[in-house]
Design a protein around this motif. Structure first.
Motif, PDB file in Angstrom:
ATOM      1  N   LYS A 263       9.125  -7.266  -9.345  1.00  0.00           N
ATOM      2  CA  LYS A 263      10.226  -6.313  -9.526  1.00  0.00           C
ATOM      3  C   LYS A 263      10.424  -5.522  -8.245  1.00  0.00           C
ATOM      4  O   LYS A 263       9.482  -5.319  -7.470  1.00  0.00           O
ATOM      5  CB  LYS A 263       9.924  -5.366 -10.679  1.00  0.00           C
ATOM      6  CG  LYS A 263       9.891  -6.068 -12.031  1.00  0.00           C
ATOM      7  CD  LYS A 263       9.695  -5.082 -13.181  1.00  0.00           C
ATOM      8  CE  LYS A 263       9.713  -5.833 -14.506  1.00  0.00           C
ATOM      9  NZ  LYS A 263       9.491  -4.943 -15.655  1.00  0.00           N
ATOM     10  N   ASN A 264      11.659  -5.042  -8.058  1.00  0.00           N
ATOM     11  CA  ASN A 264      11.918  -4.209  -6.879  1.00  0.00           C
ATOM     12  C   ASN A 264      11.679  -2.733  -7.218  1.00  0.00           C
ATOM     13  O   ASN A 264      11.228  -2.411  -8.330  1.00  0.00           O
ATOM     14  CB  ASN A 264      13.343  -4.447  -6.352  1.00  0.00           C
ATOM     15  CG  ASN A 264      14.400  -4.035  -7.362  1.00  0.00           C
ATOM     16  OD1 ASN A 264      14.091  -3.364  -8.345  1.00  0.00           O
ATOM     17  ND2 ASN A 264      15.633  -4.450  -7.124  1.00  0.00           N
ATOM     18  N   ALA A 265      12.006  -1.870  -6.287  1.00  0.00           N
ATOM     19  CA  ALA A 265      11.730  -0.433  -6.467  1.00  0.00           C
ATOM     20  C   ALA A 265      12.498   0.160  -7.639  1.00  0.00           C
ATOM     21  O   ALA A 265      12.095   1.192  -8.208  1.00  0.00           O
ATOM     22  CB  ALA A 265      12.076   0.309  -5.178  1.00  0.00           C
ATOM     23  N   LYS A 266      13.606  -0.494  -8.021  1.00  0.00           N
ATOM     24  CA  LYS A 266      14.389   0.015  -9.160  1.00  0.00           C
ATOM     25  C   LYS A 266      13.923  -0.570 -10.489  1.00  0.00           C
ATOM     26  O   LYS A 266      14.534  -0.327 -11.525  1.00  0.00           O
ATOM     27  CB  LYS A 266      15.864  -0.337  -8.961  1.00  0.00           C
ATOM     28  CG  LYS A 266      16.513   0.341  -7.773  1.00  0.00           C
ATOM     29  CD  LYS A 266      17.967  -0.101  -7.656  1.00  0.00           C
ATOM     30  CE  LYS A 266      18.621   0.533  -6.433  1.00  0.00           C
ATOM     31  NZ  LYS A 266      19.981  -0.016  -6.218  1.00  0.00           N
TER      32      LYS A 266
END
Ligand code: SF4
Length: 196
Positions: free
Chosen positions: A149-152
């Motif tokens: 997953k990314n930072a969001k």
């Protein structure tokens, strides 16, 4: 006096050579490693060759080549621009003009050489060792850098730790297979030499 341009001149000389059963080719770039004038003179001995057409694999321009192959050794003895090719009309850049060295260059290593991390020595290895080593390093880098997953918090399933740069020597089908493989690993940075 007859006026001819370079293209006509190359055609005329090629046609004259073709009038003989085979085309005699004189020492080409692949034989340009003579140290003395005497060695060079020996290299200029005519060789009976077969001439075929090919395409330079160094970049996406795809310039046409004429390749002369020694009838006895079956090795290329000269490569030059094809004056009848619509793209380059006989001209070649420095890379294309030296393309015979891709196969005919005594200074090129003919075996796989491996230098272990922090070692100053090269070791000869076989293809199986190299494939295994490359696969292990890809897996290690991917495992260490993979992001689900990314930072969001969005699912990305990617690795930013590996990049791929395709070669112009690959054809469309090979590029497709390579691109699919890289995307399946989660690579984001996939580029090709032809776009650079
Ligand atoms: S001769 Fe030069 S411009 Fe032509 S295909 Fe080869 S690398 Fe590209």
């Amino acid at each position: 006096m007859m006026n001819i341009n370079r293209r006509d001149f190359v055609k005329l000389t090629t046609a004259a050579a073709a009038g003989i059963a085979a085309v005699p080719a004189f020492g080409g770039l692949g034989q340009a490693f003579a140290n003395t004038a005497e060695e060079r003179a020996k290299q200029l001995s005519p060789k009976w060759t077969q001439q075929t057409t090919s395409v330079c694999a160094f970049c996406s321009v795809g310039c046409g080549l004429l390749v002369n192959t020694d009838l006895e050794t079956k090795r290329a003895v000269n490569v030059e621009g094809n004056p009848d090719h619509p793209i380059n009309e006989g001209a070649l850049c420095a890379k294309g003009a030296a393309s015979i060295q891709m196969t005919e260059n005594p200074k090129r290593p003919g075996k796989f050489l491996y230098r272990a991390p922090y070692s100053g020595e090269w070791e000869e290895k076989d293809w199986n060792f190299c494939k295994t080593r490359i696969a292990q390093l890809i897996k290690k880098s991917r495992d260490e850098s993979f992001e689900k997953k990314n930072a969001k918090g969005q699912v990305v399933n990617r690795t930013m730790g590996i990049a791929s740069l395709g070669s112009a020597a690959l054809d469309n089908e090979e590029c497709y297979a390579m691109h699919s493989f890289m995307r399946s690993l989660g690579l984001v940075y996939v580029e090709h030499q032809a776009r650079i």
